[in-house]
Design an enzyme around this catalytic site. Structure first.
Site, mmCIF file in Angstrom:
data_model
loop_
_atom_site.group_PDB
_atom_site.id
_atom_site.type_symbol
_atom_site.label_atom_id
_atom_site.label_comp_id
_atom_site.label_asym_id
_atom_site.label_seq_id
_atom_site.Cartn_x
_atom_site.Cartn_y
_atom_site.Cartn_z
ATOM 1 N N LYS A 44 -3.227 -1.836 15.801
ATOM 2 C CA LYS A 44 -2.730 -1.060 16.942
ATOM 3 C C LYS A 44 -3.822 -0.946 17.991
ATOM 4 O O LYS A 44 -4.998 -0.877 17.667
ATOM 5 C CB LYS A 44 -2.393 0.363 16.484
ATOM 6 C CG LYS A 44 -1.117 0.483 15.713
ATOM 7 C CD LYS A 44 -0.676 1.944 15.708
ATOM 8 C CE LYS A 44 0.695 2.081 15.063
ATOM 9 N NZ LYS A 44 0.635 1.996 13.602
ATOM 10 N N GLU A 68 0.825 -1.216 0.000
ATOM 11 C CA GLU A 68 0.000 0.000 0.000
ATOM 12 C C GLU A 68 0.861 1.268 0.000
ATOM 13 O O GLU A 68 2.054 1.223 0.322
ATOM 14 C CB GLU A 68 -0.945 0.013 1.206
ATOM 15 C CG GLU A 68 -0.234 0.004 2.552
ATOM 16 C CD GLU A 68 -1.095 0.560 3.689
ATOM 17 O OE1 GLU A 68 -1.662 1.663 3.537
ATOM 18 O OE2 GLU A 68 -1.178 -0.102 4.736
ATOM 19 N N VAL A 95 -5.365 0.178 3.098
ATOM 20 C CA VAL A 95 -5.541 -1.282 2.982
ATOM 21 C C VAL A 95 -6.751 -1.570 2.079
ATOM 22 O O VAL A 95 -6.652 -2.355 1.130
ATOM 23 C CB VAL A 95 -5.701 -1.939 4.370
ATOM 24 C CG1 VAL A 95 -6.163 -3.388 4.243
ATOM 25 C CG2 VAL A 95 -4.395 -1.859 5.154
ATOM 26 N N LYS A 128 -5.742 10.403 0.820
ATOM 27 C CA LYS A 128 -5.799 9.027 1.322
ATOM 28 C C LYS A 128 -7.020 8.365 0.671
ATOM 29 O O LYS A 128 -8.130 8.881 0.768
ATOM 30 C CB LYS A 128 -5.944 9.107 2.845
ATOM 31 C CG LYS A 128 -6.054 7.821 3.590
ATOM 32 C CD LYS A 128 -6.141 8.119 5.097
ATOM 33 C CE LYS A 128 -6.806 6.983 5.833
ATOM 34 N NZ LYS A 128 -7.195 7.346 7.199
ATOM 35 N N ASP A 143 -17.032 5.141 14.253
ATOM 36 C CA ASP A 143 -15.823 5.129 13.427
ATOM 37 C C ASP A 143 -15.303 3.695 13.284
ATOM 38 O O ASP A 143 -14.682 3.145 14.199
ATOM 39 C CB ASP A 143 -14.753 6.034 14.049
ATOM 40 C CG ASP A 143 -13.582 6.258 13.112
ATOM 41 O OD1 ASP A 143 -13.506 5.567 12.072
ATOM 42 O OD2 ASP A 143 -12.733 7.121 13.410
HETATM 43 N N1 PSU Z 1 -2.479 1.409 10.792
HETATM 44 C C1 PSU Z 1 -1.154 1.528 10.888
HETATM 45 N N2 PSU Z 1 -0.452 2.172 9.913
HETATM 46 C C2 PSU Z 1 -1.086 2.694 8.807
HETATM 47 C C3 PSU Z 1 -2.511 2.557 8.716
HETATM 48 C C4 PSU Z 1 -3.160 1.907 9.722
HETATM 49 O O1 PSU Z 1 -0.565 1.055 11.864
HETATM 50 O O2 PSU Z 1 -0.426 3.294 7.937
HETATM 51 C C5 PSU Z 1 -3.224 3.097 7.512
HETATM 52 C C6 PSU Z 1 -3.538 1.964 6.514
HETATM 53 O O3 PSU Z 1 -3.433 2.475 5.200
HETATM 54 C C7 PSU Z 1 -4.990 1.646 6.825
HETATM 55 C C8 PSU Z 1 -5.515 3.014 7.147
HETATM 56 O O4 PSU Z 1 -5.694 1.051 5.763
HETATM 57 O O5 PSU Z 1 -4.481 3.634 7.890
HETATM 58 C C9 PSU Z 1 -6.808 2.974 7.916
HETATM 59 O O6 PSU Z 1 -7.361 4.253 7.973
HETATM 60 P P1 PSU Z 1 -8.821 4.454 8.580
HETATM 61 O O7 PSU Z 1 -8.704 4.103 10.023
HETATM 62 O O8 PSU Z 1 -9.129 5.909 8.348
HETATM 63 O O9 PSU Z 1 -9.709 3.520 7.831
HETATM 64 MN MN MN Z 2 -12.487 6.116 10.251
#
Ligand code: PSU
Ligand code: MN
Length: 306
Positions: free
Chosen positions: A159, A25, A106, A86, A138
């Site tokens: 995480k 990614e 992802v 993003k 969320d």
């Molecule tokens: N978690 C990490 N590092 C990252 C991401 C998540 O430890 O870089 C990134 C990935 O690209 C994941 C995105 O798909 O954040 C998720 O964002 P959101 O929570 O806004 O869906």
């Molecule tokens: Mn979100």
């Protein structure tokens, strides 16, 4: 082939020869790590995948073209241009139609990988259900993507900025197999354990390849999560990182961060608060995932099954 895709010649050739290809990614580069460590890591990860006999395909959008495999210069520009959008599922129509640049999450990377016929994808951590989701609603689109898109994601878990038990509940509801590679527990990114069990533990990549292939032979749509814990020597003790995460979460709340900005804000905040220690761990676990993911891709391409 999809009319909006540009497949890098090295990737196209590997695909044509039935060789292993591993998707990567670009959000992790543009929004997940600071420059220049982001670019250095992306290069090292590609090199690891090549050294294991597979071909890397880093995915991103450039001027509305969905790139499957980036050149050195393109990779560098994703690392330097921190304002690049993003891109998750909902963002593709806008970015492609308006010929914009975008770093795929992802979810976004899974979509493009499926268009290109790539089954194996390596990353650091998945998105998931955020803490306080009962109020904020969320929940990362990564989870709804895993429900519908046929790509296997190798990660170090999620995480603990997220609610790990709720994330696993959503994956269970979605019918996504969550396999522990050499672990009985779902890993929590910086730590090897989370206290939450995985569906199954597999210690052997040929067996894992067999499970993945069987899923698709059965015609079951959706992804597979391979949870590969951070190497022990790079772990950050849970009490240390948990305190930092709590502080980062309260910063986000105080500053009213919402929507797609939440995860990048928290990642940056944690790197700053740990003076880069979390970044070192993050880099180590991504490299470890690249090694495992490349071996798995080679095994899947070879048709191994046990
Ligand atoms: N978690 C990490 N590092 C990252 C991401 C998540 O430890 O870089 C990134 C990935 O690209 C994941 C995105 O798909 O954040 C998720 O964002 P959101 O929570 O806004 O869906
Ligand atoms: Mn979100």
């Amino acid at each position: 082939m999809h009319p909006y895709l540009d497949i890098h010649p090295e990737v196209a050739q590997a695909k044509a020869e039935g060789r292993a290809v591993v998707a990567l990614e670009s959000t992790i580069i543009s929004h997940g790590m600071p420059y220049p460590q982001n670019v250095a890591t992306a290069r090292e990860v590609e090199a690891i995948i090549r050294s294991e006999g597979a071909v890397p395909a880093t995915i991103g959008i450039i001027k509305g073209r969905v790139k499957i495999g980036l050149t050195e210069e393109e990779l560098e520009s994703f690392g330097q241009n921190r304002s690049v959008e993003k891109v998750s599922r909902r963002d593709f129509p806008l970015l492609v139609a308006q010929k914009m640049d975008g770093a795929t999450t992802v979810a976004g990377t899974m979509i493009a990988a499926q268009w290109a016929g790539i089954r194996i994808f390596v990353t650091g951590g998945l998105g998931g259900v955020h803490r306080g989701a009962a109020e904020s609603w969320d929940i990362s689109a990564d989870l709804t993507e895993l429900m519908q898109t046929d790509v296997c994601v190798i990660c170090a878990g999620v995480k603990s900025i997220l609610d790990i038990p709720k994330t696993l509940e959503v994956l269970e509801t979605s019918g996504v197999p969550v396999i522990g590679y050499g672990t009985d527990e779902f890993p929590a990114f910086f730590t090897r354990s989370s206290g939450c069990p995985v569906l199954q533990r597999v210690d052997d990549l040929a067996a894992l390849a067999g499970i993945i292939r069987t899923k698709y032979e059965l015609g079951l749509k959706g992804g597979v999560v391979v949870a590969n814990p951070i190497p022990a020597e790079h772990e950050i003790p849970a009490i240390e990182i948990d305190k930092t995460i709590e502080e980062a979460l309260s910063d986000a709340q105080r500053q009213g961060i919402s929507g797609k900005a939440v995860t990048p804000f928290l990642l940056k905040n944690i790197v700053e608060r740990t003076q880069g220690r979390s970044l070192k761990s993050n880099i180590a676990l991504v490299k470890n995932n690249a090694r495992v993911g490349a071996r798995l891709a080679v095994s899947v391409a070879a048709g191994d099954a046990r």
